[in-house]
Each structure stands twice: as structure tokens, then as C-alpha cells.
Design a protein around this motif. Structure first.
Motif, PDB file in Angstrom:
ATOM      1  N   ASP A  71       0.858  -1.184   0.000  1.00 11.06           N
ATOM      2  CA  ASP A  71       0.000   0.000   0.000  1.00 11.06           C
ATOM      3  C   ASP A  71       0.895   1.235   0.000  1.00 11.06           C
ATOM      4  N   MET A 150      -9.270   5.251   3.093  1.00  7.59           N
ATOM      5  CA  MET A 150      -8.496   4.791   1.945  1.00  7.59           C
ATOM      6  C   MET A 150      -8.365   5.834   0.835  1.00  7.59           C
ATOM      7  N   THR A 155      -3.616   0.545  -3.232  1.00  4.90           N
ATOM      8  CA  THR A 155      -3.585  -0.702  -2.466  1.00  4.90           C
ATOM      9  C   THR A 155      -2.786  -1.786  -3.194  1.00  4.90           C
TER      10      THR A 155
END
Length: 425
Positions: A71, A150, A155
Motif C-alpha cells: 500500500d 483509503m 492498495t
């Protein structure tokens, strides 16, 4: 068309196929027949990706890692944990850490971390606020809105996942593919070997460059047009020069070329002529189909095989040579190279700025010059001189106007299909 129909059977008895007429062959029918006898060259080699541009993949590429493999931040900004924030702002946090791409965290993730694009996201961080949305006052930042979880985080596997097919067998490698392969740590790939193409011109009147012309002689332009066309296709080429109209020399040249080449291309000698020995020789040493294509320019065309080598006999007029290469040989070479799928040459609609003359019953590839007007509409004008021997018409043009068999003469403002020269490769 019978799937198991062999070339030798068709050469020996053309009447065995109901809709086969070598003296009135449409452009599309000729393409279909040629394609019927083509099989890609199955020999392969492993090469470094730096040498792989425009080569054809012989094996699909499967990802053995995730990209990205961690990530990471999609922005320069401030990384935070949104769970520590209330629902309504404004918010104020202290900068307790700093993190750059490829480096370890300096400090802690207690409140906010100054972060740069590509830096790994610590395990207790779930959002990145772009720096332009933050007001900085010493070691503190203030921002107005709570970001969603997020936000601005790339990711693991977002681009490519382990086990994913990233490039299919039969793909011609483009610059972007080289970067994609490198991002996976792949340094070499398996490709089909290059197609080997031998070519020469025929005719006593054809003279190589550097030799003074005598009356009735012309310089060999076709070979140099072919050199340019073949170089754009990333092939292994063999220029055999100009071959005089001598039966033994032509036969020996064809036999020698067929021993090492996958394809032989000749220009001239496939139409009717007193000193054109090519048809006689080809019938003797190969399995060759001689067609009269319902097209202009480029009516005479020969296709077949000499041993295991494919043969294309193109007409000798300079424009006819180029048109038949674009419409028939190009696609065959792509097929032999293993490229799949082979996309048809794109055609777009353009409005005529000039009237054009045409006789129904044949497909014509008239040379044109297209422009895009301020409204985004394509307009095309016919090049004045359309003779098959006027090579200048190709230089002055930037497209073919493709006029179907059913079309007759067209007036200004009619719409026609055009093939842009830049889209032919």
C-alpha cells in the motif's frame, strides 16, 4: 470454402470451388484465400525486454507478483487515521512523523505523518490528505473536511494481481508494455522469431541506383518503396536487387531465396508481356495462383508457395506495388509473425471536397489528402494525377479513398471511406 482445401489442389483444378474465379477476384475474396493458406511461424526465442519493441509474444505473460506490492501514497500530503477524527471539522493535528518513498518512517504515526507519493502506508494509517487541502502552521496542520477511509492510497495489487494475465500471446509489444514488464521484474520474454522476407525487382528496363540511364530504362523505385514498407514492420529482410529477364537467373534466384526466406516478394512480371518469364517459371517450381483482382490500381496479383516459402508477385507499376502491399501483403506478414488478433485497417468517413470519377465493378484506392476542419469533420480531396505509374501521387497524399465495387462517380460533398497512411502500421 473447404477448410481442408490445399493450395496444390486449388492450383491444379480451380473449378473444384464454385465461387472461385481467378479472373474476377474481389479484394476481400483475395484476402480470404490468402489467409486460408497462412500459418504463423512457430519458432521462438527468448530476448531481453530492451530488445522487444514491436516483437510478437509467443507466450502469454503471467504476473508473479502484485503491483504495487505494498500500500502506498498516491499523493504528496499528510497521512492520518480517520478513526481518530470527529465527524465534523475543522480539524487540527500535530505532525508527528515524516515518510518518503523508499525510506523508513521518521517519528511516529500518532497524529499526522508528512508523506510523499509512493511512500509505504504504515499499518495504522488509512487516508492521505493532499497537501493543497491543508493549512500548515509550524508542526501543526488544519483541514476542514474528514476524508473517506483509503482516500489517495494505492492498495496492493491495484494495478496488477498475482496470477493475472497481463499480456496475451500474439500481442505486438508496444513501449507501454516494456514498462509494464519491468514493473513486474520481468527482464526477458519469449517471442516469435522475425519473419524472413526476400525481395527483388525484375525487368531489363529496371536499373539500380548509381548506373546512368540509357534510353528506355528507369530507376528501380519499387525496391526502395518495399524497403521502407518492410522496415516499418520489424522483419528480417534480404534485398536481392534487380534481376534481369533471364529464365535461368530468375529461377535460380527464386530457388535460393525459398531455401532461407519465409516470404518472397517480387515486383513486375506477373502480368501479360512478351519478356515476362515469371509466370512460366513460377508454374514450374511452385504452386502459384494468378489472379486478376477487381481493383484499381493493382489488378494483377500472384500468390502461392515455392516449397515452404510464401510468394507474392506484385504488379510493376509503382503505385500498384504499394497499394497491393498495403491491402494484401501487410496482413499476411502480420499473420505469419504470430500477431493475434489482426485488426483490419481502420477506415473513417470523410466528406469530398472534390468530385471524383469511377467506374462501378471494381474497388478503387484513389489517393487523397485529408484535413480536419474546425468543426472536427474530416474532409478529403482527390490528388489530381491518379495513374498507377505516378508515384508522386503517393507522396502528395496522406490517405487512400476506398471506393467499393458498387460505387460510381461521386460529386463534391459525398461521404467516402478513407484509410489514413499513418494507420496502416
Amino acid at each position: 470454402m473447404k477448410k481442408d482445401l490445399s493450395l496444390s489442389a486449388l492450383v491444379s483444378d480451380a473449378t473444384m470451388v464454385n465461387d472461385y474465379d481467378p479472373n474476377a477476384m474481389s479484394v476481400e475474396k483475395a484476402k480470404t484465400w490468402i489467409n486460408h493458406f497462412l500459418h504463423n511461424i512457430d519458432q521462438k526465442e527468448s530476448i531481453h525486454i530492451k530488445d522487444a519493441l514491436h516483437r510478437v509474444l509467443a507466450k502469454s505473460v503471467i504476473a508473479t507478483m502484485n503491483v504495487p506490492n505494498h500500500d502506498n501514497s498516491a499523493m504528496d500530503g499528510y497521512a492520518i487515521n480517520t478513526e481518530q477524527l470527529d465527524e465534523q471539522g475543522p480539524f487540527s493535528l500535530r505532525v508527528t512523523g515524516k515518510l518518503f518513498a523508499g525510506n523508513k518512517l521518521e517519528g511516529t504515526t500518532k497524529e499526522a505523518v508528512r508523506i510523499m507519493t509512493g511512500a509505504s502506508i504504515p499499518k495504522d494509517i488509512n487516508a492521505v490528505i493532499p497537501q493543497e487541502y491543508v493549512e500548515v502552521n509550524g508542526d501543526n496542520i488544519t483541514f476542514q473536511q474528514k476524508p473517506p477511509a483509503m482516500q489517495n492510497i494505492r492498495t496492493v495489487g491495484e494495478d496488477i494481481k498475482i496470477g493475472q494475465t497481463i499480456l496475451q500471446k500474439g500481442r505486438r509489444i508496444e513501449p507501454c508494455d516494456l514498462g509494464l514488464l519491468a514493473s513486474l521484474g520481468i527482464g526477458s520474454i519469449e517471442v516469435y522469431r522475425k519473419v524472413k522476407v526476400a525481395f527483388f525487382s525484375t525487368g531489363d528496363e529496371i536499373i539500380s541506383l548509381g548506373t546512368p540511364l540509357l534510353p528506355g530504362q528507369v530507376y528501380d523505385s519499387n525496391r526502395y518503396s518495399l524497403i521502407g514498407l518492410l522496415q516499418r514492420m520489424d522483419l528480417e529482410t534480404f534485398d536481392l536487387g534487380v534481376i534481369v529477364d533471364d529464365k535461368k537467373i530468375i529461377e535460380d534466384t527464386l530457388k535460393k531465396a525459398s531455401a532461407f526466406a519465409d516470404v518472397i516478394i517480387t515486383t513486375g512480371g506477373v502480368s501479360v508481356g512478351e519478356a515476362d518469364y515469371m509466370k512460366e517459371i513460377l508454374k514450374k517450381i511452385g504452386e502459384i495462383l494468378f489472379w486478376k483482382i477487381s481493383m484499381k490500381p493493382g489488378r494483377p496479383l500472384a500468390y502461392g508457395k515455392i516449397g515452404g516459402c510464401h510468394y507474392f508477385g506484385l504488379p510493376g507499376n509503382p503505385v500498384s506495388t504499394m497499394v497491393t502491399f498495403y491491402q494484401f501483403v501487410r496482413e499476411a506478414l502480420l499473420s505469419l509473425s504470430g500477431e493475434s488478433p489482426i485488426h483490419p485497417i481502420p477506415m473513417i468517413k470523410a466528406k469530398l471536397l472534390t468530385s471524383i470519377k469511377k467506374i462501378p465493378g471494381r474497388t478503387e484506392f484513389q489517393r487523397g489528402f485529408f484535413v480536419q476542419n474546425p468543426q472536427g469533420e474530416f474532409n478529403v480531396s482527390a490528388i489530381k494525377d491518379q495513374g498507377s505509374g505516378i508515384l508522386r501521387s503517393m507522396t502528395e497524399a496522406n490517405c487512400f479513398m476506398v471506393l467499393s465495387e458498387s460505387m460510381g462517380s461521386l460529386e463534391k460533398d459525398c461521404w467516402v471511406d478513407i484509410q489514413l497512411f499513418d494507420s496502416l502500421f
